[in-house]
Design a protein around this motif. Structure first.
Motif, mmCIF file in Angstrom:
data_model
loop_
_atom_site.group_PDB
_atom_site.id
_atom_site.type_symbol
_atom_site.label_atom_id
_atom_site.label_comp_id
_atom_site.label_asym_id
_atom_site.label_seq_id
_atom_site.Cartn_x
_atom_site.Cartn_y
_atom_site.Cartn_z
ATOM 1 N N SER A 85 0.855 -1.188 0.000
ATOM 2 C CA SER A 85 0.000 0.000 0.000
ATOM 3 C C SER A 85 0.895 1.244 0.000
ATOM 4 O O SER A 85 2.091 1.152 0.324
ATOM 5 N N LEU A 86 0.320 2.379 -0.318
ATOM 6 C CA LEU A 86 1.112 3.612 -0.287
ATOM 7 C C LEU A 86 1.598 3.913 1.125
ATOM 8 O O LEU A 86 2.713 4.423 1.303
ATOM 9 N N ASP A 87 0.796 3.580 2.139
ATOM 10 C CA ASP A 87 1.245 3.782 3.519
ATOM 11 C C ASP A 87 2.448 2.896 3.837
ATOM 12 O O ASP A 87 3.380 3.319 4.512
ATOM 13 N N GLU A 88 2.431 1.664 3.340
ATOM 14 C CA GLU A 88 3.569 0.770 3.553
ATOM 15 C C GLU A 88 4.808 1.291 2.826
ATOM 16 O O GLU A 88 5.917 1.244 3.362
ATOM 17 N N VAL A 89 4.622 1.790 1.621
ATOM 18 C CA VAL A 89 5.747 2.347 0.870
ATOM 19 C C VAL A 89 6.294 3.564 1.596
ATOM 20 O O VAL A 89 7.509 3.718 1.749
ATOM 21 N N ALA A 90 5.402 4.433 2.085
ATOM 22 C CA ALA A 90 5.849 5.628 2.808
ATOM 23 C C ALA A 90 6.662 5.245 4.039
ATOM 24 O O ALA A 90 7.659 5.904 4.356
ATOM 25 N N ALA A 91 6.250 4.180 4.717
ATOM 26 C CA ALA A 91 6.977 3.738 5.912
ATOM 27 C C ALA A 91 8.367 3.224 5.562
ATOM 28 O O ALA A 91 9.256 3.213 6.418
ATOM 29 N N MET A 92 8.558 2.807 4.322
ATOM 30 C CA MET A 92 9.868 2.293 3.898
ATOM 31 C C MET A 92 10.865 3.412 3.635
ATOM 32 O O MET A 92 12.067 3.165 3.593
ATOM 33 N N PHE A 93 10.364 4.629 3.435
ATOM 34 C CA PHE A 93 11.260 5.749 3.199
ATOM 35 C C PHE A 93 11.698 6.307 4.546
ATOM 36 O O PHE A 93 10.886 6.603 5.405
ATOM 37 N N GLY A 94 12.995 6.447 4.712
ATOM 38 C CA GLY A 94 13.519 7.031 5.935
ATOM 39 C C GLY A 94 13.244 8.524 5.966
ATOM 40 O O GLY A 94 12.658 9.089 5.049
ATOM 41 N N PRO A 95 13.676 9.201 7.020
ATOM 42 C CA PRO A 95 13.431 10.639 7.149
ATOM 43 C C PRO A 95 14.052 11.458 6.017
ATOM 44 O O PRO A 95 13.589 12.549 5.715
ATOM 45 N N THR A 96 15.074 10.935 5.387
ATOM 46 C CA THR A 96 15.719 11.657 4.286
ATOM 47 C C THR A 96 15.049 11.376 2.948
ATOM 48 O O THR A 96 15.450 11.922 1.930
ATOM 49 N N GLY A 97 14.027 10.511 2.945
ATOM 50 C CA GLY A 97 13.378 10.141 1.687
ATOM 51 C C GLY A 97 14.070 8.987 0.986
ATOM 52 O O GLY A 97 13.638 8.539 -0.063
ATOM 53 N N ARG A 98 15.139 8.495 1.589
ATOM 54 C CA ARG A 98 15.849 7.353 1.012
ATOM 55 C C ARG A 98 15.210 6.084 1.534
ATOM 56 O O ARG A 98 14.769 6.023 2.671
ATOM 57 N N PRO A 99 15.182 5.037 0.717
ATOM 58 C CA PRO A 99 14.510 3.813 1.148
ATOM 59 C C PRO A 99 15.229 3.127 2.301
ATOM 60 O O PRO A 99 16.447 3.069 2.344
ATOM 61 N N ASP A 100 14.430 2.686 3.237
ATOM 62 C CA ASP A 100 14.922 1.910 4.373
ATOM 63 C C ASP A 100 13.996 0.709 4.463
ATOM 64 O O ASP A 100 13.087 0.671 5.271
ATOM 65 N N MET A 101 14.213 -0.257 3.567
ATOM 66 C CA MET A 101 13.293 -1.369 3.420
ATOM 67 C C MET A 101 13.667 -2.521 4.330
ATOM 68 O O MET A 101 14.788 -3.012 4.278
ATOM 69 N N PRO A 102 12.719 -2.950 5.159
ATOM 70 C CA PRO A 102 12.982 -4.108 6.011
ATOM 71 C C PRO A 102 13.078 -5.371 5.162
ATOM 72 O O PRO A 102 12.103 -5.807 4.576
ATOM 73 N N ARG A 103 14.249 -5.923 5.106
ATOM 74 C CA ARG A 103 14.504 -7.047 4.203
ATOM 75 C C ARG A 103 13.654 -8.272 4.520
ATOM 76 O O ARG A 103 13.239 -8.981 3.623
ATOM 77 N N ASN A 104 13.383 -8.515 5.800
ATOM 78 C CA ASN A 104 12.543 -9.666 6.139
ATOM 79 C C ASN A 104 11.140 -9.502 5.580
ATOM 80 O O ASN A 104 10.539 -10.457 5.109
ATOM 81 N N ASP A 105 10.601 -8.285 5.636
ATOM 82 C CA ASP A 105 9.276 -8.021 5.062
ATOM 83 C C ASP A 105 9.299 -8.244 3.555
ATOM 84 O O ASP A 105 8.354 -8.795 2.985
ATOM 85 N N LEU A 106 10.375 -7.806 2.921
ATOM 86 C CA LEU A 106 10.486 -7.981 1.471
ATOM 87 C C LEU A 106 10.573 -9.466 1.110
ATOM 88 O O LEU A 106 9.956 -9.900 0.134
ATOM 89 N N LEU A 107 11.321 -10.233 1.893
ATOM 90 C CA LEU A 107 11.430 -11.667 1.633
ATOM 91 C C LEU A 107 10.082 -12.362 1.807
ATOM 92 O O LEU A 107 9.699 -13.207 0.985
ATOM 93 N N ARG A 108 9.355 -12.002 2.864
ATOM 94 C CA ARG A 108 8.030 -12.597 3.078
ATOM 95 C C ARG A 108 7.086 -12.239 1.928
ATOM 96 O O ARG A 108 6.339 -13.081 1.446
ATOM 97 N N ARG A 109 7.148 -11.001 1.475
ATOM 98 C CA ARG A 109 6.291 -10.575 0.358
ATOM 99 C C ARG A 109 6.658 -11.342 -0.905
ATOM 100 O O ARG A 109 5.796 -11.797 -1.646
ATOM 101 N N ALA A 110 7.952 -11.509 -1.148
ATOM 102 C CA ALA A 110 8.397 -12.245 -2.334
ATOM 103 C C ALA A 110 7.935 -13.701 -2.267
ATOM 104 O O ALA A 110 7.491 -14.257 -3.284
ATOM 105 N N GLU A 111 8.012 -14.302 -1.098
ATOM 106 C CA GLU A 111 7.562 -15.691 -0.952
ATOM 107 C C GLU A 111 6.065 -15.808 -1.201
ATOM 108 O O GLU A 111 5.608 -16.743 -1.861
#
Length: 143
Positions: free
Chosen positions: A61-87
């Motif tokens: 969701s856009l809220d989930e994507v927004a949460a992935m952006f750090g305070p600088t606007g650079r991505p800070d993606m939780p890798r475990n969440d990404l792996l679960r999504r990929a699975e």
């Protein structure tokens, strides 16, 4: 640093200016300046918009994507969440492939009716078993 006007960003990213304003409200992007009433963005906004598009394609969701952006606007993606999504996506792809094969069989089956086909009967039993298994495991059924 050359600033990009909202119209330039919209065209380059393939979205409308209203989408950019909405993304700004959601905290996905931020203008760095204004030229009159027109928003101006730094060149990094195009990469951020690509990340938003990728996240949406992956089902975030856009809220989930927004949460992935750090305070600088650079991505800070939780890798475990990404792996679960990929699975989950790979499991869904396998299910879709099996469904496509089933539909192909039904479409090409030489039996007089689908209900006369032994393989179709097996597929019906498999569908029921899968539904029961999902219900027991607490997964929401597809509607």
């Amino acid at each position: 640093m050359k600033l990009l006007d909202i119209a330039e960003v919209a065209q380059a990213a393939g979205v409308t200016p209203s989408t950019l304003r909405y993304y700004e409200e959601k905290g996905l992007i931020q203008p760095v300046a204004r030229h009159g009433l027109r928003r101006q963005y730094g060149p990094q906004v195009l990469q951020q918009l690509s990340l938003v598009a990728m996240g949406k394609m992956a089902g975030f969701s856009l809220d989930e994507v927004a949460a992935m952006f750090g305070p600088t606007g650079r991505p800070d993606m939780p890798r475990n969440d990404l792996l679960r999504r990929a699975e989950r996506m790979q499991a869904q792809a396998r299910q879709l492939d099996a469904l496509a094969q089933m539909l192909r069989h039904v479409a090409e089956c030489p039996a007089p009716t689908h209900l006369d086909c032994d393989k179709f009967q097996q597929l019906l039993r498999l569908a029921t078993a899968t539904q029961k298994r999902r219900r027991r495991s607490g997964q929401s059924p597809s509607r």
